[in-house]
Design a protein around this motif. Structure first.
Motif, PDB file in Angstrom:
ATOM      1  N   SER A 429      37.338 -11.515  79.395  1.00 25.98           N
ATOM      2  CA  SER A 429      38.236 -12.344  80.202  1.00 25.98           C
ATOM      3  C   SER A 429      37.541 -12.591  81.541  1.00 25.98           C
ATOM      4  CB  SER A 429      39.554 -11.606  80.430  1.00 25.98           C
ATOM      5  OG  SER A 429      39.294 -10.365  81.065  1.00 25.98           O
ATOM      6  N   GLU A 430      38.050 -13.576  82.289  1.00 18.96           N
ATOM      7  CA  GLU A 430      37.433 -13.902  83.586  1.00 18.96           C
ATOM      8  C   GLU A 430      37.404 -12.666  84.502  1.00 18.96           C
ATOM      9  OE1 GLU A 430      39.659 -16.619  85.988  1.00 18.96           O
ATOM     10  OE2 GLU A 430      37.838 -17.448  86.883  1.00 18.96           O
ATOM     11  N   VAL A 431      38.536 -11.964  84.591  1.00 21.27           N
ATOM     12  CA  VAL A 431      38.604 -10.794  85.478  1.00 21.27           C
ATOM     13  C   VAL A 431      37.679  -9.680  84.970  1.00 21.27           C
ATOM     14  CG1 VAL A 431      40.738  -9.923  84.366  1.00 21.27           C
ATOM     15  CG2 VAL A 431      40.143  -9.134  86.650  1.00 21.27           C
ATOM     16  N   GLY A 432      37.593  -9.547  83.648  1.00 22.04           N
ATOM     17  CA  GLY A 432      36.754  -8.511  83.055  1.00 22.04           C
ATOM     18  C   GLY A 432      35.280  -8.745  83.342  1.00 22.04           C
ATOM     19  N   LEU A 433      34.844  -9.985  83.140  1.00 21.71           N
ATOM     20  CA  LEU A 433      33.430 -10.309  83.361  1.00 21.71           C
ATOM     21  C   LEU A 433      33.067 -10.203  84.843  1.00 21.71           C
ATOM     22  CD1 LEU A 433      33.088 -13.361  80.918  1.00 21.71           C
ATOM     23  CD2 LEU A 433      32.208 -11.033  80.580  1.00 21.71           C
ATOM     24  N   TRP A 434      33.992 -10.662  85.676  1.00 27.76           N
ATOM     25  CA  TRP A 434      33.764 -10.644  87.129  1.00 27.76           C
ATOM     26  C   TRP A 434      33.604  -9.209  87.648  1.00 27.76           C
ATOM     27  CZ3 TRP A 434      38.124  -9.700  90.771  1.00 27.76           C
ATOM     28  CH2 TRP A 434      37.748  -9.837  92.103  1.00 27.76           C
ATOM     29  N   LEU A 435      34.533  -8.333  87.251  1.00 26.80           N
ATOM     30  CA  LEU A 435      34.466  -6.947  87.725  1.00 26.80           C
ATOM     31  C   LEU A 435      33.252  -6.218  87.140  1.00 26.80           C
ATOM     32  CD1 LEU A 435      38.245  -5.963  87.604  1.00 26.80           C
ATOM     33  CD2 LEU A 435      36.851  -6.316  89.644  1.00 26.80           C
ATOM     34  N   THR A 436      32.927  -6.507  85.888  1.00 23.78           N
ATOM     35  CA  THR A 436      31.759  -5.888  85.266  1.00 23.78           C
ATOM     36  C   THR A 436      30.504  -6.264  86.056  1.00 23.78           C
ATOM     37  OG1 THR A 436      32.848  -5.985  83.114  1.00 23.78           O
ATOM     38  CG2 THR A 436      30.456  -5.671  83.095  1.00 23.78           C
ATOM     39  N   LYS A 437      30.426  -7.552  86.434  1.00 22.36           N
ATOM     40  CA  LYS A 437      29.260  -8.026  87.182  1.00 22.36           C
ATOM     41  C   LYS A 437      29.189  -7.349  88.551  1.00 22.36           C
ATOM     42  CE  LYS A 437      26.920 -12.332  88.302  1.00 22.36           C
ATOM     43  NZ  LYS A 437      27.368 -13.371  89.243  1.00 22.36           N
ATOM     44  N   ALA A 438      30.338  -7.229  89.215  1.00 26.51           N
ATOM     45  CA  ALA A 438      30.360  -6.597  90.545  1.00 26.51           C
ATOM     46  C   ALA A 438      29.866  -5.152  90.457  1.00 26.51           C
ATOM     47  CB  ALA A 438      31.774  -6.648  91.115  1.00 26.51           C
ATOM     48  N   LEU A 439      30.311  -4.418  89.452  1.00 26.06           N
ATOM     49  CA  LEU A 439      29.905  -3.010  89.333  1.00 26.06           C
ATOM     50  C   LEU A 439      28.448  -2.878  88.905  1.00 26.06           C
ATOM     51  CD1 LEU A 439      32.989  -2.506  89.652  1.00 26.06           C
ATOM     52  CD2 LEU A 439      32.681  -0.547  88.157  1.00 26.06           C
ATOM     53  N   ARG A 440      28.008  -3.812  88.047  1.00 28.34           N
ATOM     54  CA  ARG A 440      26.607  -3.800  87.621  1.00 28.34           C
ATOM     55  C   ARG A 440      25.702  -4.032  88.832  1.00 28.34           C
ATOM     56  NH1 ARG A 440      26.224  -8.467  84.483  1.00 28.34           N
ATOM     57  NH2 ARG A 440      27.274  -7.463  82.739  1.00 28.34           N
ATOM     58  N   THR A 441      26.080  -5.006  89.677  1.00 30.77           N
ATOM     59  CA  THR A 441      25.294  -5.293  90.872  1.00 30.77           C
ATOM     60  C   THR A 441      25.263  -4.076  91.799  1.00 30.77           C
ATOM     61  OG1 THR A 441      26.035  -7.576  90.713  1.00 30.77           O
ATOM     62  CG2 THR A 441      25.040  -6.929  92.800  1.00 30.77           C
ATOM     63  N   ALA A 442      26.423  -3.453  91.955  1.00 34.58           N
ATOM     64  CA  ALA A 442      26.509  -2.337  92.897  1.00 34.58           C
ATOM     65  C   ALA A 442      25.701  -1.129  92.432  1.00 34.58           C
ATOM     66  CB  ALA A 442      27.966  -1.942  93.101  1.00 34.58           C
ATOM     67  N   PHE A 443      25.748  -0.831  91.141  1.00 34.06           N
ATOM     68  CA  PHE A 443      25.162   0.433  90.675  1.00 34.06           C
ATOM     69  C   PHE A 443      23.910   0.256  89.812  1.00 34.06           C
ATOM     70  CE2 PHE A 443      29.582   1.288  91.723  1.00 34.06           C
ATOM     71  CZ  PHE A 443      29.447   2.377  92.573  1.00 34.06           C
ATOM     72  N   ILE A 502      33.483  -2.876  98.127  1.00 34.83           N
ATOM     73  CA  ILE A 502      32.675  -3.870  98.867  1.00 34.83           C
ATOM     74  C   ILE A 502      32.063  -4.836  97.856  1.00 34.83           C
ATOM     75  CG2 ILE A 502      30.626  -4.254 100.305  1.00 34.83           C
ATOM     76  CD1 ILE A 502      31.065  -1.449 101.507  1.00 34.83           C
ATOM     77  N   ALA A 503      31.529  -4.280  96.765  1.00 33.89           N
ATOM     78  CA  ALA A 503      30.874  -5.127  95.763  1.00 33.89           C
ATOM     79  C   ALA A 503      31.865  -6.113  95.141  1.00 33.89           C
ATOM     80  CB  ALA A 503      30.248  -4.247  94.674  1.00 33.89           C
ATOM     81  N   ILE A 504      33.095  -5.670  94.934  1.00 33.31           N
ATOM     82  CA  ILE A 504      34.114  -6.560  94.352  1.00 33.31           C
ATOM     83  C   ILE A 504      34.497  -7.654  95.358  1.00 33.31           C
ATOM     84  CG2 ILE A 504      36.516  -6.669  93.526  1.00 33.31           C
ATOM     85  CD1 ILE A 504      36.023  -3.838  92.312  1.00 33.31           C
ATOM     86  N   LEU A 505      34.630  -7.269  96.638  1.00 40.38           N
ATOM     87  CA  LEU A 505      34.974  -8.261  97.654  1.00 40.38           C
ATOM     88  C   LEU A 505      33.855  -9.288  97.829  1.00 40.38           C
ATOM     89  CD1 LEU A 505      36.620  -5.862 100.260  1.00 40.38           C
ATOM     90  CD2 LEU A 505      37.787  -7.726  99.054  1.00 40.38           C
ATOM     91  N   ALA A 506      32.605  -8.852  97.606  1.00 36.60           N
ATOM     92  CA  ALA A 506      31.461  -9.745  97.807  1.00 36.60           C
ATOM     93  C   ALA A 506      31.146 -10.589  96.580  1.00 36.60           C
ATOM     94  CB  ALA A 506      30.243  -8.919  98.209  1.00 36.60           C
ATOM     95  N   GLU A 507      31.630 -10.152  95.420  1.00 35.61           N
ATOM     96  CA  GLU A 507      31.294 -10.845  94.166  1.00 35.61           C
ATOM     97  C   GLU A 507      32.060 -12.166  94.063  1.00 35.61           C
ATOM     98  OE1 GLU A 507      28.969  -9.452  91.873  1.00 35.61           O
ATOM     99  OE2 GLU A 507      29.084 -11.513  91.129  1.00 35.61           O
ATOM    100  N   LYS A 508      31.319 -13.243  93.840  1.00 29.93           N
ATOM    101  CA  LYS A 508      31.964 -14.565  93.766  1.00 29.93           C
ATOM    102  C   LYS A 508      32.767 -14.699  92.472  1.00 29.93           C
ATOM    103  CE  LYS A 508      30.222 -15.802  97.666  1.00 29.93           C
ATOM    104  NZ  LYS A 508      30.948 -15.014  98.680  1.00 29.93           N
ATOM    105  N   LEU A 509      33.903 -15.350  92.623  1.00 38.94           N
ATOM    106  CA  LEU A 509      34.800 -15.500  91.475  1.00 38.94           C
ATOM    107  C   LEU A 509      34.849 -16.971  91.070  1.00 38.94           C
ATOM    108  CD1 LEU A 509      36.813 -14.022  89.654  1.00 38.94           C
ATOM    109  CD2 LEU A 509      38.553 -14.389  91.399  1.00 38.94           C
TER     110      LEU A 509
END
Ligand SMILES: [Zn+2]
Length: 509
Positions: A429-443, A502-509
């Motif tokens: 889902s959009e929210v799923g992919l977005w959050l996955t990307k934010a966490l992948r970028t962060a860690f 921070i990563a979630i707030l910075a990740e573009k949606l």
């Protein structure tokens, strides 16, 4: 020497040139770590202040102080706040709009905490946050609070709600400060809904959501709550089981009778209840009521998702001290994809020092049914009732009358309550992919993605009434003594929670 040096410098520049994208990504991640570190250290007074406000929802005057604190802190960070009144304490909505934002993200935060038994806390008060480290004997030893300036990841802050869930509230406020200082602006609007009665089961939430659908309107919901996977790796949870409860009572003689005078004559309700319950499950823990698991099938794709969770089955069994598990699923993650039928308590007659030689007048089982998305709760309850009827029982929703007792050999009373339904969001889902990307970028690695958590959280009103997908972002340590004395938050988890947000707030949606 010299020409060689020149060549290698050129080669180096060439590599940088070709990899400028990777290079800037690396810079981003370094910058993320740097601002996380800086703002984590700066946030400890805020964390301490928040944890110092008593927050047991049984005391509305204390809750009011928490509401005011949240109003003040969100206003400081350029949010507008609105109180949503309920029959008891309000819910609080904080909003921040951003230019050119196309989407709105609703964030759920829980502010209240479980009641406290101060005598069982190894510190002055559950509301006096205490910094502790584990000593050589494995005991938690208090440190002066100011030592937090040079904290170690394994040190912990002990206080009620440190993990459940004021810790995540402090993380989120800190993440907002950090992005502001770095000129990062979310490209989505933010609505934060704060619940001050979560530990009471959020009794007024469903009605408040229903009455304020326009105010709460959003494209997706994220919940900052709960512990990470047991490995303490970055985790996303995409669903939770719902819950319904039942009370089942069987009857014997109208009052307890002497087992000498009436043994072999008056039917025993405890035996009847035992047989009834036994008839609901097979030897391996599977519900035998026809249709109970209907609609659930674990396809190959889902199985891949479930098996990607790095559970250690041997460790789980060792923790529970069980030799064999129920066979509803063949492993833990699979087991919790199905509804459960659990006896959570039983009573009949008296035991231990109160035992007596009687045939009891009644026997009762308390049952909970954890729900999944495929199971209609009303239908499951109906199946259980019909099953009891099929065993020859007259099923009532009240105590039987004398007339009914005289006319029917077997009588059962069933009452029930459906607390709330399950929710589950697709990984892609959009929210799923977005959050996955934010966490992948962060860690720099894939987060552990959990399809469904076994326990229940009262956010179904948002998912069903607002019709938006939801994902939980857990951050705290699993061994945090949630709901118990000596609740705590590991500081390494606190910092990584801030980094996550921070990563979630910075990740573009
Ligand atoms: Zn809780």
């Amino acid at each position: 020497m010299k020409p060689q040096y020149l060549v290698s410098t050129c080669l180096f520049m060439l590599i940088i040139g070709f990899n400028s994208h990777c290079f800037s990504q690396k810079l981003d991640s370094e910058k993320l770590d740097a601002i996380t570190e800086k703002y984590t250290s700066a946030s400890f007074p805020l964390l301490k202040e928040l944890l110092s406000i008593p927050n047991d929802a049984y005391y509305p005057e204390d809750i009011e102080k928490n509401v005011q604190w949240c109003e003040k802190e969100f206003a400081k960070r350029s949010f507008t706040t609105t109180r949503i009144p309920t029959a008891t304490v309000p819910l609080l909505l904080a909003e921040q709009k951003h230019k050119r934002a196309k989407k709105t993200v609703l964030i759920y935060l829980q502010i209240d905490g479980q009641p406290v038994d101060t005598t069982r806390w190894f510190q002055e008060s559950p509301y006096a946050p205490t910094l502790k480290k584990k000593n050589a004997n494995g005991d938690w030893e208090a440190l002066p609070w100011q030592n937090i300036a040079n904290y170690d990841d394994d040190w912990r802050v002990f206080a009620r709600s440190a993990s459940d869930a004021k810790g995540p509230v402090a993380m989120f406020l800190t993440a907002l400060d950090a992005i502001k200082s770095s000129d990062v602006t979310p490209n989505y609007n933010i609505k934060v809904i704060m619940d001050f009665e979560e530990e009471l089961g959020s009794p007024h939430l469903p009605e408040a959501v229903l009455k304020n659908t326009e105010l709460l309107k959003a494209d997706m919901l994220i919940i900052f709550d709960g512990p990470r996977h047991i490995t303490n790796q970055p985790t996303l949870t995409f669903g939770a089981r719902g819950i319904a409860t039942l009370q089942l009572t069987t009857y014997g003689p109208n009052v307890p009778q002497h087992s000498g005078h009436f043994g072999n004559y008056a039917p025993n309700p405890a035996l009847r209840l035992s047989k009834l319950l036994a008839s609901m499950k097979d030897e391996e823990g599977r519900v035998t009521i026809d249709g109970f698991y209907d609609g659930i099938s674990i396809d190959a794709e889902t199985e891949k998702i479930l098996k990607a969770v790095p559970d250690n089955e041997a460790q789980i069994k060792a923790r529970l001290q069980v030799a064999e598990t129920d066979k509803v699923g063949s492993y833990y993650q699979e087991a919790i994809q199905y509804p459960s039928l659990n006896i959570r308590g039983m009573q009949s007659g008296w035991i231990n020092e109160k035992v007596r030689t009687i045939i009891p007048g009644w026997a009762r089982a308390e049952i909970d049914v954890r729900l999944v998305l495929e199971s209609n709760p009303e239908r499951l309850i109906r199946l259980i009732k019909e099953h009891v009827e099929d065993q020859g029982y007259l099923v009532l929703n009240r105590e039987p009358t004398k007339q009914e007792r005289l006319e029917h050999a077997k009588i059962a009373t069933i009452t029930y309550e459906i607390s709330y339904q399950s929710f589950r969001t697709d990984f892609d889902s959009e929210v799923g992919l977005w959050l996955t990307k934010a966490l992948r970028t962060a860690f720099g690695k894939e987060p552990i993605r959990i399809r469904m958590s076994g326990g229940s959280i009262p956010i179904a009103p948002f998912v069903t009434t607002l019709n938006i997908p939801a994902v939980t972002v857990p951050t705290v340590n699993r061994d945090n003594n949630q709901h118990s004395p000596n609740e705590n938050l590991r500081l390494g988890n606190y910092r990584e929670g801030i980094k996550t947000m921070i990563a979630i707030l910075a990740e573009k949606l």
